[in-house]
Design an enzyme around this catalytic site. Structure first.
Site, PDB file in Angstrom:
ATOM      1  N   GLY A 222      41.706  37.947  35.351  1.00 48.38           N
ATOM      2  CA  GLY A 222      41.752  39.080  34.295  1.00 48.38           C
ATOM      3  C   GLY A 222      42.514  40.257  34.551  1.00 48.38           C
TER       4      GLY A 222
ATOM      5  N   SER B 260      44.738  43.466  32.576  1.00 42.99           N
ATOM      6  CA  SER B 260      44.421  44.905  31.794  1.00 42.99           C
ATOM      7  C   SER B 260      43.190  45.290  32.226  1.00 42.99           C
ATOM      8  CB  SER B 260      44.199  44.454  30.334  1.00 42.99           C
ATOM      9  OG  SER B 260      42.978  43.838  30.024  1.00 42.99           O
TER      10      SER B 260
ATOM     11  N   SER C 236      27.041  43.150  34.402  1.00 51.61           N
ATOM     12  CA  SER C 236      27.078  44.297  33.267  1.00 51.61           C
ATOM     13  C   SER C 236      25.633  44.829  33.413  1.00 51.61           C
ATOM     14  CB  SER C 236      27.395  43.713  32.149  1.00 51.61           C
ATOM     15  OG  SER C 236      27.337  44.692  31.249  1.00 51.61           O
TER      16      SER C 236
ATOM     17  N   TYR D  85      27.912  37.557  24.725  1.00 51.57           N
ATOM     18  CA  TYR D  85      28.384  38.087  25.848  1.00 51.57           C
ATOM     19  C   TYR D  85      27.224  38.465  26.954  1.00 51.57           C
ATOM     20  CZ  TYR D  85      30.427  41.891  28.524  1.00 51.57           C
ATOM     21  OH  TYR D  85      30.977  42.893  29.578  1.00 51.57           O
TER      22      TYR D  85
HETATM   23  P1  NDP Z   1      39.539  43.758  29.579  1.00 49.69           P
HETATM   24  O1  NDP Z   1      39.400  43.388  28.155  1.00 49.69           O
HETATM   25  O2  NDP Z   1      40.497  44.942  29.576  1.00 49.69           O
HETATM   26  O3  NDP Z   1      39.952  42.817  30.425  1.00 49.69           O
HETATM   27  C1  NDP Z   1      39.600  41.342  30.435  1.00 49.69           C
HETATM   28  C2  NDP Z   1      40.411  40.523  31.116  1.00 49.69           C
HETATM   29  O4  NDP Z   1      40.087  39.431  30.991  1.00 49.69           O
HETATM   30  C3  NDP Z   1      41.871  40.674  30.308  1.00 49.69           C
HETATM   31  O5  NDP Z   1      42.812  40.689  31.243  1.00 49.69           O
HETATM   32  C4  NDP Z   1      42.132  39.188  29.604  1.00 49.69           C
HETATM   33  O6  NDP Z   1      43.238  38.682  29.463  1.00 49.69           O
HETATM   34  C5  NDP Z   1      40.875  38.479  30.575  1.00 49.69           C
HETATM   35  N1  NDP Z   1      40.451  37.082  29.995  1.00 49.69           N
HETATM   36  C6  NDP Z   1      40.200  37.069  28.812  1.00 49.69           C
HETATM   37  N2  NDP Z   1      39.883  35.954  28.394  1.00 49.69           N
HETATM   38  C7  NDP Z   1      40.553  34.912  29.476  1.00 49.69           C
HETATM   39  C8  NDP Z   1      40.753  33.816  29.568  1.00 49.69           C
HETATM   40  N3  NDP Z   1      40.226  32.866  28.867  1.00 49.69           N
HETATM   41  N4  NDP Z   1      41.443  33.306  30.798  1.00 49.69           N
HETATM   42  C9  NDP Z   1      41.818  34.251  31.837  1.00 49.69           C
HETATM   43  N5  NDP Z   1      41.777  35.665  31.597  1.00 49.69           N
HETATM   44  C10 NDP Z   1      40.980  36.000  30.579  1.00 49.69           C
HETATM   45  O7  NDP Z   1      38.005  44.220  29.859  1.00 49.69           O
HETATM   46  P2  NDP Z   1      37.539  44.895  31.279  1.00 49.69           P
HETATM   47  O8  NDP Z   1      38.525  45.664  32.051  1.00 49.69           O
HETATM   48  O9  NDP Z   1      36.777  46.136  30.537  1.00 49.69           O
HETATM   49  O10 NDP Z   1      36.277  44.196  31.622  1.00 49.69           O
HETATM   50  C11 NDP Z   1      36.624  43.422  32.958  1.00 49.69           C
HETATM   51  C12 NDP Z   1      35.266  43.286  33.310  1.00 49.69           C
HETATM   52  O11 NDP Z   1      34.164  44.418  33.446  1.00 49.69           O
HETATM   53  C13 NDP Z   1      34.340  42.193  32.699  1.00 49.69           C
HETATM   54  O12 NDP Z   1      33.803  41.182  33.351  1.00 49.69           O
HETATM   55  C14 NDP Z   1      33.530  42.769  31.925  1.00 49.69           C
HETATM   56  O13 NDP Z   1      32.250  42.031  31.582  1.00 49.69           O
HETATM   57  C15 NDP Z   1      33.044  43.967  32.740  1.00 49.69           C
HETATM   58  N6  NDP Z   1      32.289  45.163  32.345  1.00 49.69           N
HETATM   59  C16 NDP Z   1      33.110  46.059  31.501  1.00 49.69           C
HETATM   60  C17 NDP Z   1      32.498  47.202  31.261  1.00 49.69           C
HETATM   61  C18 NDP Z   1      33.317  48.303  30.504  1.00 49.69           C
HETATM   62  O14 NDP Z   1      32.654  49.279  30.191  1.00 49.69           O
HETATM   63  N7  NDP Z   1      34.665  48.178  30.415  1.00 49.69           N
HETATM   64  C19 NDP Z   1      30.864  47.329  31.416  1.00 49.69           C
HETATM   65  C20 NDP Z   1      30.468  46.298  31.931  1.00 49.69           C
HETATM   66  C21 NDP Z   1      30.880  45.315  32.537  1.00 49.69           C
HETATM   67  P3  NDP Z   1      44.225  39.245  28.383  1.00 49.69           P
HETATM   68  O15 NDP Z   1      45.020  40.573  29.140  1.00 49.69           O
HETATM   69  O16 NDP Z   1      45.247  37.976  28.315  1.00 49.69           O
HETATM   70  O17 NDP Z   1      43.479  39.455  27.392  1.00 49.69           O
END
Ligand code: NDP
Length: 283
Positions: free
Chosen positions: A9, A12, A142, A177
């Site tokens: 991932g 982004s 998380s 989630y």
């Molecule tokens: P984003 O939605 O920006 O990033 C998530 C990423 O996961 C994207 O690049 C997305 O790809 C990818 N993804 C989703 N589904 C798939 C799949 N089937 N196969 C491969 N890649 C996939 O979220 P965050 O950066 O915020 O999250 C990153 C981590 O941080 C996660 O584990 C989240 O649980 C954790 N987190 C985030 C918090 C926050 O406040 N933001 C708080 C607590 C935890 P695509 O670009 O193609 O959509």
């Protein structure tokens, strides 16, 4: 030599920020493991990553075949594996009905937990072979698993093999989630118990902070918060402890956080591991 790190991932949010930060050190080659190849290439360019510091390899965690294919493709690159960051996640808090992975699992748990479980299980062999001084397997968690976090898997794990909730209850996107994140943290600890001593690999989880500007909140009302030095968990020698959950306070100082009772229940972790192995057809 340069280290090689795989970040899932990385197209982004926090994954991209971490990919950029590690690539910029000049000490890491970053493998961006992403479901949308073009988006990942564009994202890398948009943050100014230098082509010689990264590669994109296709990975769709919502398909166990894709996870196996990714592993084969990575191995074909001939690179050693020094660190794996399981970062990707889907979050569907407003969904009324469940959606499913290619293998028929509920999408959040199937992607965030089962896809990563198989990936990490397969790539442990590669981490074992690496001669890098500090090899790490990081699973992004998380706060849902931190102290006072909402109970996730109460009611058992019987639903994990079905297409709705782990506890067998009615579909709830936000809970699915949270459940998947509790699974992530239980998995990290079980990896530690099973493999740390034998392999020397560091297994850790982190709470990256609440960052409302990432895509994860695309279907949720944003909340405010500050970011964390996520890349340090991959590289910093002082954060090499295994079996721990790192968090940050407002001053960005890292500290070892306590997991909720549920997210640190060894019996639950063992059961989850055994069930997950069956579901991803490991055993
Ligand atoms: P984003 O939605 O920006 O990033 C998530 C990423 O996961 C994207 O690049 C997305 O790809 C990818 N993804 C989703 N589904 C798939 C799949 N089937 N196969 C491969 N890649 C996939 O979220 P965050 O950066 O915020 O999250 C990153 C981590 O941080 C996660 O584990 C989240 O649980 C954790 N987190 C985030 C918090 C926050 O406040 N933001 C708080 C607590 C935890 P695509 O670009 O193609 O959509």
């Amino acid at each position: 030599r340069k280290g090689t790190v795989i970040i899932t991932g990385a197209s982004s949010g926090l994954g991209l920020a971490t990919a950029k930060a590690l690539a910029e050190t000049g000490k890491w080659h970053v493998i961006m493991a992403c479901r949308d190849f073009l988006k990942a290439e564009r994202a890398a360019k948009s943050v100014g990553m230098n082509k010689e510091n990264y590669s994109v390899i296709h990975l769709d965690l919502a398909s166990l075949d894709s996870v196996r294919q990714f592993t084969d493709n990575f191995r074909r690159s001939g690179r050693p594996l020094d660190a794996l960051v399981c970062n990707a996640a889907v979050y569907l808090p407003t969904a009324k009905e469940p959606t499913f992975t290619a293998d028929g699992f509920e999408l959040s748990v199937g992607t965030n937990h089962l896809g990563h479980f198989l990936l990490a299980r397969l790539l442990l062999d590669d981490l074992k072979k690496s001669d890098y001084p500090s090899r790490r397997l990081i699973i992004v968690g998380s706060i849902t698993g931190g102290p006072g976090g909402p109970a996730g898997l109460a009611g058992g794990l019987n639903g994990l093999n079905t297409s709705s909730m782990i506890n067998g209850g009615e579909f709830d996107g936000a809970k699915a989630y949270k459940d998947s994140k509790v699974c992530n943290m239980l998995t990290m600890q079980e990896f530690h118990r099973r493999f740390h001593e034998e392999t020397g690999v560091t297994f850790a989880s982190l709470y990256p902070g609440c960052i409302a500007t990432t895509g994860l909140f695309r279907s949720h009302i944003p909340s405010s918060g500050s970011s964390s030095p996520f890349p340090e968990v991959v590289t910093d020698p002082s954060l090499g402890k295994s079996g721990v959950y790192w968090s940050w306070n407002k001053d960005s100082a890292s500290f070892q956080n306590q997991l909720s009772e549920e997210a640190s229940d060894p019996e639950k972790a063992r059961k989850l591991w055994e069930l997950s192995e069956k579901l991803v057809v490991w055993v």
